[in-house]
Design an enzyme around this catalytic site. Sequence first.
Site, PDB file in Angstrom:
ATOM      1  N   SER A 146       0.928  -1.140  -0.051  1.00  0.00           N
ATOM      2  CA  SER A 146       0.018  -0.047   0.071  1.00  0.00           C
ATOM      3  C   SER A 146       0.771   0.979  -0.202  1.00  0.00           C
ATOM      4  CB  SER A 146      -0.993  -0.039   1.483  1.00  0.00           C
ATOM      5  OG  SER A 146      -1.556   1.274   1.607  1.00  0.00           O
ATOM      6  N   TYR A 159      -3.154   0.073  10.044  1.00  0.00           N
ATOM      7  CA  TYR A 159      -3.080  -0.578   8.774  1.00  0.00           C
ATOM      8  C   TYR A 159      -1.719  -0.129   7.956  1.00  0.00           C
ATOM      9  CZ  TYR A 159      -4.552  -0.640   3.833  1.00  0.00           C
ATOM     10  OH  TYR A 159      -4.370  -0.963   2.412  1.00  0.00           O
TER      11      TYR A 159
END
Length: 248
Positions: A146, A159
């Site tokens: 990501s 996250y």
Amino acid sequence: MEQRMFSLEGKVALVTGAAYGIGFAMARALAEAGAEIAFNCRSEEHRRQALEEYEKVGIRARGYLCDVTREDEVQEMVREIARIMGTIDILVNNAGIIKRIPMEKMTVEEFREVVDIDLNAPFIMSKAVIPGMLEKGHGKIINVCSMMSELGRETVSAYAAAKGGLKMLTRSIASEYSCRNIQCNGIGPGYIATPQTAPLRERQENGERHPFDQFICSRTPAARWGDPSDLAGPTVFLASDASKFHCG
Ligand code: NAP
Ligand code: GCO
């Protein structure tokens, strides 16, 4: 350039969390390059719907109910795939969740759940498939990282921590196994329009676009949200012989 180097004919690919979203698009790209597809998710409804969607685009996928955080379920799924389809050649660690909660409000359990799925599970999955890849003499592991593998932002501490760790797990697997012809790489997509990011695109009560939606489009070079199909090319590249010297 030899098109053959991008062919996945005869390969078995497992894409985790590929009932919909990015995983579905990645699995579709691998299938269209010739791979046999297996995928997993946690919900029977998602699995059933996904099989229908794969069939609609001409793909005979095999769907498994398996929670990637459960090593016993993962080991059983990998054994079953090997028995029915053959040893896994390509693993895409795609399954993932996000919780957007300010740290002072996030519980330890919520933090742990995100890290368990987004970081511990790719370890569990990779550990399950590497022995078969070593026996075959080749393998491909693609970790869906990501922008949060590189950047922090408010409310996504768990996250970002998990995806930062996933980037370094990717590099560690590459360091350990590239010399055994197993290439491990990460893909760190920008903002892609999927159910995971739907809350960031919701129309406001006054009918205006979500501020985050406007922010992302203003800061993304392509000036738009990505579509999962935008990841098809990088996925096939990293799954094929075209990236056999591409490690970590
Ligand atoms: P999504 O639409 O929420 O899909 C997530 C998928 O993962 C679903 O199929 C879900 O199915 C599955 N899943 C979740 N937890 C699981 C578990 N414990 N075991 C098995 N399957 C599980 O997410 P997405 O946007 O497609 O994102 C996919 C991956 O790309 C994630 O790793 C995400 O972090 C990453 N990513 C997303 C973006 C983006 O902007 N969308 C950008 C960069 C990276 P079930 O709920 O049925 O289990
Ligand atoms: C968020 C988004 C992002 C994307 C992706 C960007 O809330 O910031 O969900 O994390 O999912 O990871 O690369």
